[in-house]
Design an enzyme around this catalytic site. Structure first.
Site, mmCIF file in Angstrom:
data_model
loop_
_atom_site.group_PDB
_atom_site.id
_atom_site.type_symbol
_atom_site.label_atom_id
_atom_site.label_comp_id
_atom_site.label_asym_id
_atom_site.label_seq_id
_atom_site.Cartn_x
_atom_site.Cartn_y
_atom_site.Cartn_z
ATOM 1 N N HIS A 196 45.673 -109.485 43.669
ATOM 2 C CA HIS A 196 45.141 -108.146 43.441
ATOM 3 C C HIS A 196 46.169 -107.050 43.253
ATOM 4 C CE1 HIS A 196 45.042 -107.381 48.120
ATOM 5 N NE2 HIS A 196 46.157 -107.967 47.722
ATOM 6 N N HIS A 197 47.470 -107.356 43.338
ATOM 7 C CA HIS A 197 48.480 -106.303 43.203
ATOM 8 C C HIS A 197 48.997 -106.120 41.775
ATOM 9 C CE1 HIS A 197 48.652 -105.625 47.449
ATOM 10 N NE2 HIS A 197 49.133 -106.820 47.725
ATOM 11 N N ALA A 198 48.798 -107.116 40.915
ATOM 12 C CA ALA A 198 49.332 -107.006 39.553
ATOM 13 C C ALA A 198 48.707 -105.818 38.832
ATOM 14 C CB ALA A 198 49.076 -108.297 38.785
#
Length: 389
Positions: free
Chosen positions: A131-133
């Site tokens: 979920h950080h990309a």
């Protein structure tokens, strides 16, 4: 609560490997799938492979220049460009990076297709939840944002309202960023206080822009909280918002790094609280989203003791074949753990806790830091949904 259930899996996901010593050891994926099989869950749902996400799919979220940069780093890691978040300490470049990352993304996109096909359908991709990309950069061990890509695929298929609930200890910043101005997507993230943990975002005041104001929901929780406070916070915000938003699909992210044994964060949850939240997400999917539920993995760096048990529970719940918390871990799996790690695996599928929490309806305590965090989120978000704070 019966219907079709799918588990997306391909051994190729274990090639998502940042190298020796990196916290995101792909053994966590291998051990999870073997535990799923040892409990016979692969016979209770459909295990399916899927093609890697192609460029047109990746571009639903990611910029073309970023995809090109990942391809270049994948072919020759020495060419990784730090301007794109590649080749950094958190997200080192490795040969085959594009192929492994796009495979994980493809599994989540295919899971979205399965869930959209009919009501009462569940799909799990515990290899996903990266979920950080960001649209134009890798971050926090994440190359392609499969969660955002799955949501974008649902919108492409015609979904008008998608809710995303992120239970990872870290803020779901990349998914929030992807839909910051899109009122069709409600993103909810429970996470450790941004002052004490990467990525340093996720304040209650971050709530979306323009027509999407109020659709980015952030609940920042104090370090060190235990099961009752975390579950109180979860239930003090999420169900009312889902009831108001009326999603057609519920997408959830189940990072296991909220656990007390996780080496990279500072919450103090047990496996039993994580399992309780999974059960709630399952119930919410049936109550608010016609049973359409896409469940993803995420973070989790206690790769033997916590992650495989947590995500096996997730798979079992999605398969409508929940595993009793007191169940013994199969000896065959413990033997595999010893063979692969020379260490002992856990004996039971529980941490020995019985999850409970004080319902929000019983009252607000302004002296309690968890209650203050919940109230900050309710005050920032509820008016936009016509809800009473």
């Amino acid at each position: 609560m019966s219907g079709e259930a799918w588990l997306m899996w391909d051994e190729g996901v274990t090639r998502y490997d940042f190298g020796p010593g990196h916290p995101m050891d792909p053994i966590r994926l291998e051990l999870t799938m073997r535990l799923v099989e040892d409990f016979g869950l692969d016979r209770r749902l459909t295990v399916e492979r899927a093609p890697a996400a192609g460029d047109s799919t990746l571009r639903l979220v990611h910029r073309p220049d970023y995809v090109a940069a990942v391809r270049a780093a994948s072919a020759d890691p020495t060419r990784a460009d730090p301007a794109y978040g590649l080749g950094t300490e958190d997200t080192p470049a490795f040969a085959g990076m594009h192929e492994a990352s796009s495979l994980i993304a493809g599994l989540s996109v295919a899971a979205a297709d399965r869930v959209w096909s009919r009501p009462d359908t569940h799909a799990v991709n515990f290899t996903g939840g990266l979920h950080h990309a960001m649209p134009g950069a890798a971050a926090g061990f994440c190359v392609y944002n499969d969660a955002a890509l799955a949501i974008a695929r649902l919108l492409e298929r015609g979904a008008r309202r998608v809710a995303y609930v992120d239970l990872d200890v870290h803020h779901g910043d990349g998914v929030q960023a992807a839909f910051w101005e899109d009122p069709r997507v409600l993103t909810v993230s429970l996470h450790q206080d941004p002052r004490s943990l990467f990525p340093g975002t996720g304040w209650a005041e971050e709530n979306g822009e323009g027509n999407a104001a109020g659709t980015a929901v952030n609940l920042a929780l104090p370090p060190g909280i235990t099961d009752p406070d975390w579950l109180r916070a979860l239930h003090g915000v999420v169900p009312e918002l889902l009831a108001s938003f009326r999603p057609e699909v519920l997408v959830t992210q189940h990072g296991a790094d909220t656990h007390i044994e996780d080496p990279l964060a500072h919450l103090a949850l047990t496996l039993d609280a994580q399992r309780s939240a999974m059960e709630s997400c399952h119930e919410w999917a049936h109550e608010y989203a016609e049973g359409r539920w896409l469940a993803l993995g995420g973070g989790g760096y206690a790769v033997v003791d916590v992650v495989p048990r947590s995500w096996t529970h997730l798979t079992a719940i999605a398969a409508h074949a929940p595993i009793e918390p007191t169940a013994s871990v199969p000896e065959s799996w413990r033997s595999l753990v010893y063979a692969r790690t020379m260490g002992a695996g856990p004996h039971r599928m529980t941490d020995g806790r019985t999850p409970s929490w004080r319902p929000w309806e019983e009252g607000y305590d302004p002296a309690d830091p968890v209650d203050r965090a919940v109230m900050a989120t309710r005050r920032a978000i509820y008016p936009a949904h016509g809800l009473l704070v």
